[in-house]
Design an enzyme around this catalytic site. Sequence first.
Site, short mmCIF file in Angstrom:
data_model
loop_
_atom_site.label_atom_id
_atom_site.label_comp_id
_atom_site.label_asym_id
_atom_site.label_seq_id
_atom_site.Cartn_x
_atom_site.Cartn_y
_atom_site.Cartn_z
N GLY A 83 0.81 -1.21 0.00
CA GLY A 83 0.00 0.00 0.00
C GLY A 83 0.84 1.25 0.00
CG ASP A 84 2.07 2.98 3.57
OD1 ASP A 84 2.14 1.73 3.65
OD2 ASP A 84 2.01 3.71 4.57
CD GLU A 85 4.88 -2.44 3.38
OE1 GLU A 85 4.74 -2.63 4.60
OE2 GLU A 85 4.89 -3.36 2.54
#
Length: 540
Positions: A456-458
């Site tokens: 996701g936000d990696e």
Amino acid sequence: MMFRLNRRIRPFDSLISRLMLLGLCLVTIGIAARYYAISHFLREDLATVVEAQQLALATYVARDIDERIVHRRNLLERIGAALPPDLLRRPAALRAWLKEHYEFQPLFSAGLFVTDTRGVALADYPVLPDREHGDYADRDYIKDALAGRTTIGRPVMGRAAKEPVLPMAVPLLDGRGEVRGALVGITALATPGFLDLLQQSHIGKGTGGFLLVSPQDRLFVAASEPDMVFTPTPPSGVNALHDRAMAGYRGTGITVNAKGVEEVSAMVTVPSTGWFLVARLPSREAFATVARTQSFLLRNGVLAFMVFAALASTGMYVLLRPLSRAADHAERMTRGEIPLEPLPVVRQDEVGHLIGAFNRLLKKLDEQQAELARIAHHDSLTGLPNRALLADRLHQALARAQRTGSRVALLFMDLDGFKLINDSLGHEAGDDALRQVAQRLGKIVRQSDTLARVGGDEFVLLLCDLGEDAEAAAGIVAQKCIETLLPPFTVADIPCAIGVSIGIATGSGDTAAGALLQAADRGMYRAKKAGRGRYVACPV
């Protein structure tokens, strides 16, 4: 009628069969064109009439609903103007006064009640156990009334009435014109003489009906179908005409509803509330005449087809029998002279065009296959390599490091503050933020390195061909990543701060790819625990 064909010629390869097929196709096209033209004309003509009828019916019903609501609002204003302000200090006397006016004109089926300036109910009639002393300060109609405005509230499930109701409220003013409280009238939507007739009415043979919609609440206030009452309206994209009506369109149209049924609909505004009324009738009922006409055309078309087939086959048998015999003779003369290799196409006729189109189709399929391969290895949101492509490049980098004696480094990055943006501004804003992050990080990445989005936000940054000071070099790049995200991001016209926590792991050609990725992941979590906005190197 059959022709004697040479055993080498298949039926559909013969000229006779093709001419027969051509004639039948022309007849079929004529029948289909007639079928379509008449059906289309009749449907358009009927659509104009039915839409006008639906609009007239919807206008009448909407005007009737509006008059009922306005009548109740005017009555409530008269009652509020007549209420003595000193009764607000005497609940018992106030309740008796409400009872007298309620029984005289009982339009508010769920009762009347009065609140003080705090929104707390002082007295009501009829008396309901959960209403008196209840706090109604959160209701929109109470807020407007205490602000000095007469208002019709949004339809709600009544706290005390325990059924869908329409509240309205007027301010109670003292002699100096100051607001001393609010008078509220509650009408159950299903009460006789209000919306009950709408909910019991149907159009046509019972399959059509009405919908009363509150666009600001995205709610079906009333409907001819009981299971739709007080249910949310369908989401955008399900019914195109409904979406236009929610955006303000008023008029008529033909659409497919949320249940997949085509219907003729007319939308008319209820001015006093901002609602709109929909009168709808299924197309199969509205255009029943079209269906009967189409059935008639089909029966006559089949009969014409059969007559033409019989006459055409007889005529071609008489006219083309000599040509068939000549073709048999020519085939016997040329037997064995046809080469085994495929015959080339030497003319750009219809066959040549078909072969060319087929070749273009193959080329298009190859291009699409290449595009699918690209999509399978790239993130659809940012365009960066995904986890699968990262794994492949990591194995390649380790193999190269094995050959050259160099080292590789992985930077596992997790965004700080992204969840707040995603939760507060929505997923579209979150997607925009991720794209901006990818753009900034991409500007500091070498061409030989790989920046990938793995979650996701990696994000993961793979650094290749490093020397013995791989960890120091990775730390420099990590600091650049942190610094490049420091300037605020503009998301949905709002400046937002996004940081990053980074875990670093370095390895050589002997290091396992999975171990390298896990070590970088552990380093990222340590960076998070250490206060975020930093990097931590973790041994493999």
